[in-house]
Design an enzyme around this catalytic site. Structure first.
Site, PDB file in Angstrom:
ATOM      1  N   TYR A 159      53.245   0.442  -7.845  1.00  0.00           N
ATOM      2  CA  TYR A 159      53.859   0.558  -6.523  1.00  0.00           C
ATOM      3  C   TYR A 159      55.371   0.501  -6.666  1.00  0.00           C
ATOM      4  O   TYR A 159      55.897  -0.334  -7.408  1.00  0.00           O
ATOM      5  CB  TYR A 159      53.368  -0.592  -5.644  1.00  0.00           C
ATOM      6  CG  TYR A 159      54.043  -0.708  -4.295  1.00  0.00           C
ATOM      7  CD1 TYR A 159      53.897   0.289  -3.343  1.00  0.00           C
ATOM      8  CD2 TYR A 159      54.812  -1.821  -3.969  1.00  0.00           C
ATOM      9  CE1 TYR A 159      54.492   0.180  -2.096  1.00  0.00           C
ATOM     10  CE2 TYR A 159      55.409  -1.939  -2.735  1.00  0.00           C
ATOM     11  CZ  TYR A 159      55.251  -0.934  -1.791  1.00  0.00           C
ATOM     12  OH  TYR A 159      55.854  -1.041  -0.563  1.00  0.00           O
ATOM     13  N   GLU A 205      47.464  -5.687  -3.131  1.00  0.00           N
ATOM     14  CA  GLU A 205      47.656  -5.720  -1.687  1.00  0.00           C
ATOM     15  C   GLU A 205      46.378  -6.146  -0.996  1.00  0.00           C
ATOM     16  O   GLU A 205      45.280  -5.921  -1.493  1.00  0.00           O
ATOM     17  CB  GLU A 205      48.016  -4.340  -1.148  1.00  0.00           C
ATOM     18  CG  GLU A 205      49.176  -3.687  -1.829  1.00  0.00           C
ATOM     19  CD  GLU A 205      49.643  -2.456  -1.074  1.00  0.00           C
ATOM     20  OE1 GLU A 205      49.171  -2.234   0.065  1.00  0.00           O
ATOM     21  OE2 GLU A 205      50.452  -1.721  -1.620  1.00  0.00           O
ATOM     22  N   GLU A 259      58.373   5.840  -0.721  1.00  0.00           N
ATOM     23  CA  GLU A 259      57.472   4.764  -1.138  1.00  0.00           C
ATOM     24  C   GLU A 259      56.309   5.405  -1.897  1.00  0.00           C
ATOM     25  O   GLU A 259      55.722   6.379  -1.405  1.00  0.00           O
ATOM     26  CB  GLU A 259      56.957   4.017   0.088  1.00  0.00           C
ATOM     27  CG  GLU A 259      56.056   2.826  -0.214  1.00  0.00           C
ATOM     28  CD  GLU A 259      55.531   2.178   1.059  1.00  0.00           C
ATOM     29  OE1 GLU A 259      55.316   0.957   1.057  1.00  0.00           O
ATOM     30  OE2 GLU A 259      55.345   2.902   2.075  1.00  0.00           O
ATOM     31  N   ASN A 299      48.530  -9.278   6.370  1.00  0.00           N
ATOM     32  CA  ASN A 299      48.960  -8.171   5.542  1.00  0.00           C
ATOM     33  C   ASN A 299      49.836  -8.739   4.427  1.00  0.00           C
ATOM     34  O   ASN A 299      50.734  -9.539   4.694  1.00  0.00           O
ATOM     35  CB  ASN A 299      49.781  -7.224   6.432  1.00  0.00           C
ATOM     36  CG  ASN A 299      49.838  -5.814   5.919  1.00  0.00           C
ATOM     37  OD1 ASN A 299      49.274  -5.489   4.897  1.00  0.00           O
ATOM     38  ND2 ASN A 299      50.538  -4.978   6.653  1.00  0.00           N
ATOM     39  N   TYR A 311      52.683   5.141  -4.591  1.00  0.00           N
ATOM     40  CA  TYR A 311      51.539   4.404  -5.110  1.00  0.00           C
ATOM     41  C   TYR A 311      50.812   5.236  -6.164  1.00  0.00           C
ATOM     42  O   TYR A 311      50.553   6.425  -5.940  1.00  0.00           O
ATOM     43  CB  TYR A 311      50.509   4.130  -4.014  1.00  0.00           C
ATOM     44  CG  TYR A 311      50.893   3.200  -2.903  1.00  0.00           C
ATOM     45  CD1 TYR A 311      50.419   1.899  -2.878  1.00  0.00           C
ATOM     46  CD2 TYR A 311      51.668   3.639  -1.831  1.00  0.00           C
ATOM     47  CE1 TYR A 311      50.720   1.045  -1.833  1.00  0.00           C
ATOM     48  CE2 TYR A 311      51.981   2.795  -0.781  1.00  0.00           C
ATOM     49  CZ  TYR A 311      51.500   1.498  -0.792  1.00  0.00           C
ATOM     50  OH  TYR A 311      51.801   0.669   0.255  1.00  0.00           O
TER      51      TYR A 311
END
Length: 230
Positions: free
Chosen positions: A111, A217, A120, A78, A122
């Protein structure tokens, strides 16, 4: 932190590096295991954030100006990295260009984070095989910069964040249709358009902006990206 539950809190180890610089330099044995170690800092007048769980073979490199590149392989782990600003802004227009070539689960997005409350967020411009709209609560749509975006929200429980392990909301705008990955990509994102649409749907960001980057990501995938941010 899994893609299926809307990954990635980029809670990276803070450091500051000279510019221009490849943040992979000088880490020896750790590089051999997992590539570039997590770090944050400044590079040529831009803020950067790079986080990895160390499971993938990943190399993150800061280039000149707002450029960064990322290569990852192994279909494991990740990771998220990119360049932008700290603090972020509620009124910035962000331009990006370069190449984006994912193979599997990956996002290319604006982001960022806010505090008070901790959010958070996006603004997803493109993605690989996994559509982030498939695992969140749809709130509506918005037209920004000549494109349509699905607006979604979800919660993360006891998850990593910029303030350690916390429970917090995620806000999403996902371009529909996405910009085609697999080669050259560019765009312009007026963040105020998205933030205002979120607020009109009862999704209010925090009063304190933390970082705001154009991020690449990957989750259990492979790929490459070279992105210039302005």
């Amino acid at each position: 932190m899994k893609f299926s539950s809307f990954v990635i809190a980029a809670a990276a180890v803070a450091s500051s590096i000279a510019t221009p610089v490849n943040v992979t330099e000088g880490f020896g044995e750790l590089l051999a295991r997992g590539g570039t170690p997590s770090s944050t800092g400044t590079s040529n007048g831009y803020y950067y954030s790079w986080w990895t769980d160390g499971a993938a073979q990943a190399t993150y490199t800061n280039g000149g100006g707002g450029q960064y590149s990322l290569n990852w392989s192994g279909n494991n782990g990740n990771l998220v990295g990119g360049k932008g600003w700290n603090p972020g802004s509620a009124s910035r227009t962000i331009n990006y260009s370069g190449t984006y070539q994912p193979n599997g689960n990956s996002y290319l997005s604006i982001y960022g984070w806010t505090r008070s409350p901790l959010i958070e967020y996006y603004i997803v411009e493109s993605y690989g095989s996994y559509n982030p709209s498939s695992a969140a609560t749809r709130k509506g749509t918005v037209s920004c910069d000549g494109a349509s975006y699905d607006i979604l929200t979800t919660w993360r429980y006891n998850a990593p964040s910029i303030d350690g392990t916390q429970t917090f909301q995620q806000f999403w705008s996902v371009r529909n249709p996405k910009k085609s990955p697999g080669g050259s990509i560019s765009g312009s994102v007026n963040v105020a358009c998205h933030f205002n649409a979120w607020r009109n749907l009862g999704m209010s960001l925090g009063t304190q902006h933390n970082y705001q980057i154009v991020a690449t990501e990957g989750y259990q995938s492979s790929g490459s990206a070279t992105i210039n941010v302005a």
